[in-house]
Write an enzyme that holds these catalytic residues in place. Structure first.
Site, PDB file in Angstrom:
ATOM      1  N   ASP A 188       0.369  -0.297   4.331  1.00  0.00           N
ATOM      2  CA  ASP A 188       1.323  -0.079   3.248  1.00  0.00           C
ATOM      3  C   ASP A 188       1.560   1.412   3.071  1.00  0.00           C
ATOM      4  O   ASP A 188       0.768   2.226   3.503  1.00  0.00           O
ATOM      5  CB  ASP A 188       0.746  -0.602   1.929  1.00  0.00           C
ATOM      6  N   LYS A 199       6.860  -0.620   1.546  1.00  0.00           N
ATOM      7  CA  LYS A 199       8.096  -0.909   0.820  1.00  0.00           C
ATOM      8  C   LYS A 199       8.394   0.302  -0.030  1.00  0.00           C
ATOM      9  O   LYS A 199       7.536   0.821  -0.716  1.00  0.00           O
ATOM     10  CB  LYS A 199       7.904  -2.129  -0.068  1.00  0.00           C
ATOM     11  N   MET A 256       2.198  -2.297 -11.258  1.00  0.00           N
ATOM     12  CA  MET A 256       3.653  -2.242 -11.035  1.00  0.00           C
ATOM     13  C   MET A 256       4.387  -2.178 -12.376  1.00  0.00           C
ATOM     14  O   MET A 256       5.413  -2.844 -12.569  1.00  0.00           O
ATOM     15  CB  MET A 256       4.114  -3.464 -10.233  1.00  0.00           C
TER      16      MET A 256
HETATM   17  N1  SAH Z   1      -3.183  -5.112  -4.135  1.00  0.00           N
HETATM   18  C1  SAH Z   1      -3.120  -3.916  -4.950  1.00  0.00           C
HETATM   19  C2  SAH Z   1      -1.965  -3.946  -5.932  1.00  0.00           C
HETATM   20  C3  SAH Z   1      -0.619  -3.880  -5.283  1.00  0.00           C
HETATM   21  S1  SAH Z   1       0.677  -3.712  -6.444  1.00  0.00           S
HETATM   22  C4  SAH Z   1      -4.445  -3.718  -5.676  1.00  0.00           C
HETATM   23  O1  SAH Z   1      -5.280  -4.614  -5.709  1.00  0.00           O
HETATM   24  O2  SAH Z   1      -4.674  -2.620  -6.189  1.00  0.00           O
HETATM   25  C5  SAH Z   1       0.865  -1.958  -6.476  1.00  0.00           C
HETATM   26  C6  SAH Z   1       0.458  -1.433  -7.837  1.00  0.00           C
HETATM   27  O3  SAH Z   1      -0.928  -1.165  -7.856  1.00  0.00           O
HETATM   28  C7  SAH Z   1       1.106  -0.134  -8.205  1.00  0.00           C
HETATM   29  O4  SAH Z   1       2.412  -0.334  -8.726  1.00  0.00           O
HETATM   30  C8  SAH Z   1       0.162   0.377  -9.267  1.00  0.00           C
HETATM   31  O5  SAH Z   1       0.370  -0.297 -10.481  1.00  0.00           O
HETATM   32  C9  SAH Z   1      -1.172  -0.069  -8.717  1.00  0.00           C
HETATM   33  N2  SAH Z   1      -1.795   1.009  -7.941  1.00  0.00           N
HETATM   34  C10 SAH Z   1      -2.049   1.035  -6.634  1.00  0.00           C
HETATM   35  N3  SAH Z   1      -2.663   2.187  -6.274  1.00  0.00           N
HETATM   36  C11 SAH Z   1      -2.800   2.902  -7.409  1.00  0.00           C
HETATM   37  C12 SAH Z   1      -3.355   4.170  -7.726  1.00  0.00           C
HETATM   38  N4  SAH Z   1      -3.902   4.952  -6.782  1.00  0.00           N
HETATM   39  N5  SAH Z   1      -3.321   4.587  -8.999  1.00  0.00           N
HETATM   40  C13 SAH Z   1      -2.800   3.840  -9.974  1.00  0.00           C
HETATM   41  N6  SAH Z   1      -2.265   2.627  -9.734  1.00  0.00           N
HETATM   42  C14 SAH Z   1      -2.266   2.165  -8.479  1.00  0.00           C
END
Ligand code: SAH
Length: 496
Positions: free
Chosen positions: A33, A55, A173
């Site tokens: 990703d 994406k 998100m």
């Molecule tokens: N599968 C992922 C989530 C994917 S959706 C998980 O378990 O973390 C993507 C969302 O994850 C982003 O929009 C944000 O809300 C959060 N996210 C991912 N990385 C992040 C980070 N380093 N800091 C804060 N939020 C994060």
């Protein structure tokens, strides 16, 4: 033969599981990703094929889920170890389930390696406990995207119920949806004074946490990726990444130094963003590849081609007009990284050395290489760096082979690229761990690009810097990485 759906964690490479790191070190293809941090990708084996299927919200290229599934199925059929690297945990709001189903439907084996979800990793990195005795004993993870998209009746009902509850809510998100999030929760009965913590780029050196309230959330600027925590626990402030002594600082280290990896890790642990400045680059052979092309036309003279590095593989394939030229040859790779570089080009090495335990790649390969015996073509083709070390050619010759070492590429001083120059512009400090690191920096970037603070590992390096006209801000008390970091903290660090 197996696709591993690996959770990369929220950002910090230290939060990747050991299983995930081990698979990354073996995979020939890594499909990742956009949100996966460079530090995690750096754990991929050298020469592996990295495919970014991120994406994007900014209109840039993005792969559709169906294309991603097809790519995974194809790679999974052809290659022994394929990693699908997903941010956080693969099964938390990440479509990991769909990818698993697509692989299953195509008869491709898969395995899931969980990761630290941003839902839990981001609050923790900001010093917010998602549950806390007598404050919150339940936590719910929600997708802000679902709410933004207009939401189904189920979504509306869930947000209504959860809004009315006292559970900690963790919204992923949610950056673009924060106005709706706030509106929906206020409507469900959460007080406007409810604490909210917004954690951007959690567990990276650029982490930033904003503390606000539900009533103020809509008007609070938020940059993606961000995790939004709503509830009384968001009012707690325990120690987090932003409290590390070098948090928010950018430090440059030259890559050529043997110790670059360890020093970079020590700086990262102290919270700094580390920029590795490359001081060497590869360039084509002085003869434009003529010698290698000529050798490849005489492929029948050889029974082996030996490649000692991913660079040698790249040079070989740059001149290989027709893959069938290798058809009658056996192929040896110095180590797993070189074998991976061959594998992504469709060549499975017949022999792979295993460097380690003090043995370099050359010695490891020679240790496994057969002795030449009997009639037939006796040559070994060895494409290598001009002026490369003679050990490998010598070792193979000692086994009875006629070795033809061909200069296939050159290692040359590098010039910093625009991205690197931009990083230098932002840098707060540079650390020099050897006189050659000082020379490397000047060669790649020039004295005009020196950051305001210069720290060296000891008197020899300080003297070398002084000879080159560089004023040193601080010197490590003892010649080790920890002392370099301590010296830097002495100059730049925040007082806890
Ligand atoms: N599968 C992922 C989530 C994917 S959706 C998980 O378990 O973390 C993507 C969302 O994850 C982003 O929009 C944000 O809300 C959060 N996210 C991912 N990385 C992040 C980070 N380093 N800091 C804060 N939020 C994060």
């Amino acid at each position: 033969m197996t696709v591993y759906l690996v959770g990369a964690g929220p950002g910090d490479p230290g939060l990747l599981t050991r299983r995930g790191a081990e698979l990354l070190a073996r995979a020939t293809t890594v499909v990742h990703d956009r949100l996966v941090e460079p530090g995690v990708l750096a754990l991929a084996r050298p020469g592996a094929r990295l495919v970014d299927v991120g994406k994007r919200g900014d209109g840039g290229p993005s792969a559709r889920q169906a294309d991603i599934n097809r790519l995974l199925v194809e790679a999974g059929r052809d290659e022994a170890v394929v990693v699908r690297l997903k941010g956080g945990d693969p099964f938390v709001l990440g479509r990991g389930g769909e990818e698993a189903l697509a692989l299953s439907a195509a008869g491709v084996a898969y395995e899931v390696v969980p990761g630290v979800s941003a839902a839990f990793g981001a609050p923790a990195a900001a010093g917010v406990p998602v549950t806390h005795r007598l404050v919150a004993s339940a936590v719910v993870v929600l997708s802000g995207h679902d709410l933004e998209a207009g939401g189904s009746a189920e979504t509306e009902r869930d947000w209504g119920l959860l809004g009315a509850s006292s559970a900690t809510l963790v919204v992923l998100m949610g950056a673009g949806a924060r106005e709706r999030v706030a509106e929906r929760l206020l409507r469900a009965g959460r007080p406007a004074a409810t604490p909210v913590a917004v954690v951007e780029r959690a567990s990276t050196p650029r982490q930033a946490t904003t503390r606000t309230t539900l009533g103020e959330l809509a008007a609070t600027p938020v940059a993606s990726p961000a995790t939004i925590v709503v509830g009384a626990v968001a009012g707690l402030r325990l120690a987090g990444y932003e409290d590390r002594p070098l948090a928010g600082r950018t430090v440059v280290v030259t890559r050529a130094a043997d110790q670059a990896g360890a020093l970079a890790a020590a700086l990262g642990e102290a919270g700094a963003a580390v920029h590795l400045l490359a001081t060497r680059a590869t360039a084509g052979a002085a003869d434009g590849g003529a010698a290698l092309r000529a050798a490849l036309r005489r492929a029948a003279d050889f029974s082996w081609v030996v490649v000692a590095s991913p660079n040698a593989v790249a040079a070989l394939f740059a001149e290989l007009r027709d893959a069938r030229a290798l058809g009658g040859l056996q192929v040896a790779a110095a180590g797993p990284g070189t074998a991976a570089a061959l594998a992504v080009r469709g060549v499975r090495a017949d022999l792979v050395g295993e460097p380690g335990e003090g043995r370099g790649a050359a010695a490891a390969l020679v240790g496994r290489f057969p002795r030449h015996a009997g009639p037939g073509p006796v040559g070994v083709l060895l494409p290598r760096a001009a002026g490369g070390r003679p050990e490998l050619a010598g070792g193979l010759a000692a086994l009875g082979w006629r070795v033809e070492a061909v200069d296939a590429y050159r290692s040359v001083p590098a010039t910093a690229d625009p991205a690197s120059l931009a990083a230098l512009e932002r840098a707060d400090a540079v650390c020099f761990a050897s006189p050659s690191a000082v020379e490397g920096f000047l060669g790649a970037a020039g004295a005009g690009r020196l950051p305001p603070v210069v720290v060296t590992i000891g008197p020899t390096t300080t003297a070398a810097a002084a000879r080159l006209g560089i004023a040193v801000t601080a010197e490590a008390a003892t010649p080790d990485d920890g002392a370099v970091v301590a010296a830097l903290v002495g100059v730049l660090g925040r007082v806890p």
